[in-house]
Design a protein around this motif. Structure first.
Motif: not given
Length: 303
Positions: A87-88, A91, A127, A133-134, A184, A186, A213-215
Motif C-alpha cells: 500500500v505504501a 501511495t 501522515i 503503512i505510514g 496522507v 492511513a 487517501n489509502v485508508a
C-alpha cells in the motif's frame, strides 16, 4: 492444532498452515479458522463452540465490527501491517502522479504542459495514521528528503518524523493540515475517524496541497472534497478508496481535473494472497508456540 480455511481455501493459505506445523481439518473440529472468501455474513456457517482463534484477511475490519460476528470467547486477529509495503508503494505512486500532474497529461488529447507541476523532493508530508503503512511510506520517502509530520493514536514519537501528535490533539492535527504539501490518510476506519477530513479540515490545507487517501473512503467527506476541488482551495486529491465505494459511474471525481482515482487497487489480489499467507504461517507458528499473535483486534478500539 487443527485449522480450517474457509469459506474458500486458496492453495497458498493451505500450504502456509501446513508449513507452520498445524493440521488442516473440517470446521467443526478446528480450534482455529483462517477466514477467506466472504464477508462476515457467512461467519455463522463455520462458527462453533470449540473455535478459539480466527485470522481475518484484511487490515480494515469495520464491516466485521458492525456485523456482530466478533463475539466474546474468540481471539480475532486482523491482517494489519501485512500489506503495509504494498500500500505504501501505491501511495508513493499517487503522490508522484499528483505532484507531476500525470493524471492531467494522461487525459490530454493534445500536446500541452499542465500547470501546477511540483516536486516531492523536500516537501512536507503529513501522515494521519502513522502505523504500518505510514512507517513503510516514510521509508520509501527517505530518498526524497521530505519532512514528515505524523499523527498516531498514542502520540508516541514516530522514528523519522519531525514531530508526532496524538489523534485526539485537535491543534496538532490542524497544524499538520496547515503545513503539509501532501496529507496522507492511513488511519483505521472507526466511529471516531468517520469524515475526519471534512469541509473544515480541507479549508485548513494549503491551496496547492494534495490529499491522498489509502485508508477507507469513510474518513473523507466526499461532498466536501468535491466542493474544495471545484473551488480550487486545495491542489488535488488522489484516492484509492472512496465513499461510496465503488464510486458510481459518472461521479464528478472520475473526470475532475484535480482528482486521481484508483479502484481500491493498492493491494491487488495477486499480491494480497502471498502476503496473507506469510502472516498466516507466522501466526500459526506463534499459536503453536504459545507466543503472542500479531494483529489481535481490540474490540473496544475497533481495530
Amino acid at each position: 492444532m487443527k485449522v480450517h480455511i474457509g469459506p474458500i481455501a486458496p492453495p497458498d493459505l493451505t500450504a502456509a498452515v501446513v508449513a507452520a506445523g498445524a493440521e488442516i481439518g473440517p470446521a467443526a473440529e478446528a480450534s482455529a479458522l483462517v477466514w477467506y472468501g466472504s464477508g462476515p455474513e457467512r461467519f455463522a456457517e463455520l462458527d462453533h463452540p470449540g473455535l478459539e482463534w480466527v485470522q481475518l484477511p484484511s487490515a480494515g475490519i469495520e464491516t466485521w465490527m458492525t456485523s456482530g460476528a466478533l463475539r466474546d470467547g474468540i481471539t480475532f486477529t486482523s491482517a494489519v501491517g501485512t500489506y503495509a509495503e504494498t500500500v505504501a508503494e501505491h501511495t508513493l505512486g499517487l503522490m508522484l502522479a499528483g505532484a507531476r500532474q500525470l493524471h492531467a497529461v494522461a487525459r490530454a488529447d493534445q500536446w500541452a504542459r499542465p500547470a501546477g507541476i511540483r516536486s516531492l523532493i523536500g516537501a512536507t508530508v503529513g501522515i494521519i495514521g502513522a502505523g504500518g503503512i505510514g512507517r513503510a511510506l516514510m521509508e520509501l520517502l527517505r530518498p526524497f528528503g521530505v519532512r514528515v509530520l505524523a499523527v498516531n493514536r498514542s502520540g508516541k514519537p514516530v522514528d523519522g518524523a519531525a514531530w508526532t501528535c496524538p489523534a485526539d490533539d485537535a491543534s496538532g492535527v490542524r497544524r499538520l493540515l496547515a503545513e503539509s504539501d501532501f496529507v496522507v490518510v492511513a488511519a483505521p476506519a472507526t466511529a471516531e475517524t468517520a469524515k475526519l477530513i471534512d469541509a473544515d479540515a480541507l479549508s485548513r490545507m494549503k491551496s496547492d496541497a494534495w490529499l491522498v487517501n489509502v485508508a477507507r473512503g469513510s474518513l473523507v467527506d466526499t461532498d466536501a472534497l468535491v466542493a474544495a476541488l471545484d473551488a480550487e482551495s486545495i491542489g488535488g486529491a488522489a484516492l484509492d478508496v472512496t465513499d461510496p465505494e465503488p464510486l458510481p459511474a459518472g461521479h464528478p471525481l472520475f473526470q475532475h481535473p484535480r482528482a486521481l482515482i484508483s479502484p481500491h487497487s493498492a493491494n491487488p489480489k495477486s499480491l494480497l494472497i502471498p502476503a496473507l499467507a506469510r502472516r498466516v504461517e507466522d501466526n500459526v507458528r506463534r499459536r503453536l508456540a504459545g507466543e503472542p499473535l500479531l494483529g489481535v483486534i481490540d474490540l473496544t478500539a475497533g481495530y
